[in-house]
Design a protein around this motif. Structure first.
Motif, PDB file in Angstrom:
ATOM      1  N   PRO A  61      75.034  30.563  14.309  1.00  0.00           N
ATOM      2  CA  PRO A  61      76.022  31.133  15.240  1.00  0.00           C
ATOM      3  C   PRO A  61      76.627  32.450  14.760  1.00  0.00           C
ATOM      4  O   PRO A  61      76.835  33.371  15.566  1.00  0.00           O
ATOM      5  CB  PRO A  61      77.085  30.028  15.333  1.00  0.00           C
ATOM      6  CG  PRO A  61      76.338  28.770  15.035  1.00  0.00           C
ATOM      7  CD  PRO A  61      75.319  29.144  13.997  1.00  0.00           C
ATOM      8  N   ARG A  64      74.011  35.149  15.254  1.00  0.00           N
ATOM      9  CA  ARG A  64      73.894  35.524  16.664  1.00  0.00           C
ATOM     10  C   ARG A  64      75.056  36.420  17.080  1.00  0.00           C
ATOM     11  O   ARG A  64      74.879  37.377  17.839  1.00  0.00           O
ATOM     12  CB  ARG A  64      73.845  34.265  17.534  1.00  0.00           C
ATOM     13  CG  ARG A  64      72.570  33.445  17.329  1.00  0.00           C
ATOM     14  CD  ARG A  64      72.662  32.105  18.038  1.00  0.00           C
ATOM     15  NE  ARG A  64      72.641  32.261  19.485  1.00  0.00           N
ATOM     16  CZ  ARG A  64      73.062  31.329  20.338  1.00  0.00           C
ATOM     17  NH1 ARG A  64      73.560  30.182  19.876  1.00  0.00           N
ATOM     18  NH2 ARG A  64      72.998  31.537  21.641  1.00  0.00           N
ATOM     19  N   THR A  65      76.234  36.136  16.565  1.00  0.00           N
ATOM     20  CA  THR A  65      77.397  36.982  16.862  1.00  0.00           C
ATOM     21  C   THR A  65      77.213  38.380  16.277  1.00  0.00           C
ATOM     22  O   THR A  65      77.526  39.390  16.929  1.00  0.00           O
ATOM     23  CB  THR A  65      78.681  36.341  16.309  1.00  0.00           C
ATOM     24  OG1 THR A  65      78.902  35.087  16.960  1.00  0.00           O
ATOM     25  CG2 THR A  65      79.889  37.238  16.533  1.00  0.00           C
ATOM     26  N   GLU A  77      75.896  34.076  23.036  1.00  0.00           N
ATOM     27  CA  GLU A  77      75.143  33.258  23.991  1.00  0.00           C
ATOM     28  C   GLU A  77      73.945  34.001  24.570  1.00  0.00           C
ATOM     29  O   GLU A  77      73.047  33.391  25.168  1.00  0.00           O
ATOM     30  CB  GLU A  77      76.053  32.793  25.131  1.00  0.00           C
ATOM     31  CG  GLU A  77      77.043  31.707  24.748  1.00  0.00           C
ATOM     32  CD  GLU A  77      78.119  32.202  23.804  1.00  0.00           C
ATOM     33  OE1 GLU A  77      78.544  33.373  23.928  1.00  0.00           O
ATOM     34  OE2 GLU A  77      78.534  31.419  22.917  1.00  0.00           O
TER      35      GLU A  77
END
Length: 374
Positions: A61, A64-65, A77
């Motif tokens: 996560p 991805r950020t 997302e």
């Protein structure tokens, strides 16, 4: 599924780790794990305590950020992480292309961008050729429009382009996205060299312009961290990502935990690493410009505005494949001939992104002199 051999990888399988003078590499200079960890206080201890279990299929996560932060309008997302760019391309094209579809690819291009289309029964494939105007490579958007058919589903582009070095301007990015919007076509944008601008114009990510555009990025090329094997797709089209992640379940499933950790460290220092790569390219370009100025009867130099590769023209009356083979056989200098891209022209790829370029270029010049080309 039957798919043609990947010509570039077959060629590199013969020479990449045996030829001592690599003058055609498409990535930028790498670094050691310690050098990377030293960029971030406390990173080395955290890395040594990294848990070596499975990682999330969508990607860490925090990673991805960090990737989303490279873009203008993206969130975590909108990001799907892969085991390198190759897996991302292969997954996307397999999901998108079906029997009866038509795709267009900028050409020359990375082979996997279009080879899946060739493997799908009754899937049509058209080439949007880059053109040599005598001093540089150019594109023709009117020609692109003529290639579009009622069943055209995907247009695949690579900018900065490998092997030519051609790079869309921001105005051309908008024009390309407008064409895709007008015809309701998906756009696959391979942007693995973005951030290595040499002309002062910072390019925008194509996915920030068009919701049906998928942007490909990777740690390998501009960042010089090919050993991490971390790539990504970014798009606002979550339906596509949901389909591609299910295809990923049959490939890597998830990425390496150490690689994702190191990628997070690298992206915290994205500007610093891109500046490092760009400075190496600029210094090597000076040497290349001097080299080509000495041999105007042997080569026609092609200008580049971004990235570490260029596709120059051989002016000798001999096949470029034979010329490149002679260079690696006689002096261990590796160049990439145009036939690797199924092109008939007398072109060869040179790479400017590594620190070993000066030594390799000197050996190449020795080859020209010893073989009496000059």
């Amino acid at each position: 599924m039957k798919i043609n051999d990947f010509k570039l990888e077959c060629y590199f399988g013969l020479y990449e780790f045996t030829a001592p003078y690599l003058l055609t590499q498409s990535d930028c200079e790498s670094m050691t794990t310690k050098e990377l960890l030293d960029l971030e206080p406390g990173a080395e201890e955290a890395y040594l305590n990294q848990w070596l279990g499975y990682t999330e299929t969508w990607g860490d996560p925090e990673l991805r950020t960090a990737i989303a932060g490279l873009y203008k309008n993206m969130t975590a997302e909108d990001v799907l992480v892969f085991h390198g760019a190759q897996e991302a391309i292969f997954g996307y094209m397999n999901v998108m292309l079906n029997e009866g579809d038509h795709m267009i690819a900028m050409y020359p291009n990375y082979q996997s961008a279009y080879e899946v289309a060739n493997s799908v029964p009754n899937c049509e494939f058209s080439k949007w050729y880059l053109k040599d105007d005598g001093s540089k490579w150019v594109v023709d958007f009117d020609e692109l429009e003529t290639l579009i058919k009622p069943n055209t589903k995907v247009i695949a582009v690579n900018s900065p382009n490998n092997p030519t070095g051609y790079t869309f301007t921001n105005a051309e990015i908008k024009q390309l996205c407008d064409i895709c919007k007008k015809h309701d076509i998906y756009l696959f944008a391979d942007e693995v060299y973005k951030g290595l601008e040499l002309d002062g114009e910072k390019r925008e990510w194509m996915a920030d312009h068009y919701h049906k555009c998928v942007s490909l990025g990777v740690m390998s090329k501009a960042y010089g961290l090919a050993g991490l094997r971390v790539g990504w797709l970014v798009t606002k089209d979550h339906e596509i990502l949901d389909q591609v992640v299910k295809f990923k379940h049959y490939m890597s499933i998830c990425d390496s935990a150490p690689s994702e950790f190191l990628s997070k460290v690298a992206l915290k220092h994205s500007d610093e690493l891109l500046e490092r790569s760009t400075n190496i390219i600029r210094e090597n370009l000076k040497l290349m410009d001097e080299f080509f100025a000495r041999y105007p009867k042997l080569f026609e130099k092609k200008a580049i505005t971004c990235g570490p590769v260029a596709f120059h023209k051989l002016l000798l009356d001999m096949p470029v494949k034979e010329f490149c083979q002679l260079a690696v056989d006689k002096k261990g200098v590796l160049l990439l001939p145009a036939d690797i891209y199924d092109l008939d022209g007398p072109y060869f790829r040179m790479g400017y992104g590594r620190k070993g370029v000066p030594e390799s270029l000197a050996k190449f010049e020795e080859f020209l002199i010893e073989e009496k080309f000059v």
